[in-house]
Design a protein around this motif. Structure first.
Motif, short mmCIF file in Angstrom:
data_model
loop_
_atom_site.label_atom_id
_atom_site.label_comp_id
_atom_site.label_asym_id
_atom_site.label_seq_id
_atom_site.Cartn_x
_atom_site.Cartn_y
_atom_site.Cartn_z
N LEU A 1 0.67 -0.91 -0.01
CA LEU A 1 0.28 -0.20 0.41
C LEU A 1 1.07 1.19 0.28
CD1 LEU A 1 -2.52 0.90 0.57
CD2 LEU A 1 -2.30 1.16 2.22
N LEU A 2 2.11 1.73 1.20
CA LEU A 2 3.21 2.28 1.21
C LEU A 2 3.38 2.74 -0.24
CD1 LEU A 2 3.84 1.83 4.91
CD2 LEU A 2 2.42 3.94 3.55
N ALA A 3 4.19 1.51 -1.65
CA ALA A 3 4.86 1.37 -1.96
C ALA A 3 4.07 1.93 -3.37
CB ALA A 3 5.41 0.44 -1.95
N SER A 4 2.60 1.67 -3.38
CA SER A 4 1.77 2.16 -4.87
C SER A 4 1.80 3.68 -5.02
CB SER A 4 0.51 1.25 -4.13
OG SER A 4 -0.50 2.54 -3.23
N ASP A 5 1.19 3.58 -6.18
CA ASP A 5 0.61 5.17 -6.34
C ASP A 5 -0.84 6.02 -5.34
OD1 ASP A 5 3.40 5.04 -8.13
OD2 ASP A 5 1.26 4.12 -9.87
N ILE A 6 -0.96 5.68 -4.82
CA ILE A 6 -1.77 5.66 -4.06
C ILE A 6 -1.22 6.37 -2.85
CG2 ILE A 6 -3.93 5.05 -2.53
CD1 ILE A 6 -4.42 2.65 -3.15
N VAL A 7 -2.27 7.98 -2.88
CA VAL A 7 -1.91 8.75 -2.00
C VAL A 7 -2.04 8.88 -0.19
CG1 VAL A 7 -2.22 11.32 -1.43
CG2 VAL A 7 -1.78 10.86 -3.79
N VAL A 8 -1.22 8.13 0.49
CA VAL A 8 -1.93 8.01 1.70
C VAL A 8 -1.75 8.71 2.90
CG1 VAL A 8 -1.27 6.06 3.71
CG2 VAL A 8 -1.41 5.22 1.02
N SER A 9 -2.13 8.46 3.91
CA SER A 9 -1.70 9.43 4.63
C SER A 9 -1.26 9.32 6.02
CB SER A 9 -3.67 10.07 5.63
OG SER A 9 -3.91 11.09 4.84
N PRO A 10 -0.63 10.04 6.45
CA PRO A 10 -0.10 8.98 7.66
C PRO A 10 -0.89 8.09 9.18
CG PRO A 10 0.18 11.20 8.37
CD PRO A 10 -0.58 10.79 6.89
#
Length: 74
Positions: A25-34
């Motif tokens: 999830l963190l390595a994907s292109d999806i913008v992730v909040s903290p």
């Protein structure tokens, strides 16, 4: 915080797949909040975080970021 603890040496609750999904999830292109890992006292949050950090650091080609652990009580 204990250093060098990993899912390879201890994973009695089989949480490595969860850690791998977090990395994806963190390595994907999806913008992730903290991201926050929440749970009651004694549920293994700190140990999971330590193992997740070790996993990220050992796979820096698939996880091109640096994890940070913040102990809110310190």
């Amino acid at each position: 915080m204990q250093k060098n603890i990993s899912f390879d040496t201890r994973d009695e609750y089989q949480r490595r797949p969860i850690a791998e999904k977090i990395i994806q999830l963190l390595a994907s292109d999806i913008v992730v909040s903290p991201m926050i890992i929440d749970g009651s006292w004694g549920t293994g949050k700190t140990e999971f975080c330590q193992k997740l950090i070790t996993l990220v650091e050992s796979n820096n080609e698939i996880a091109p970021f640096l994890p940070v652990y913040i102990d809110a009580f310190r």
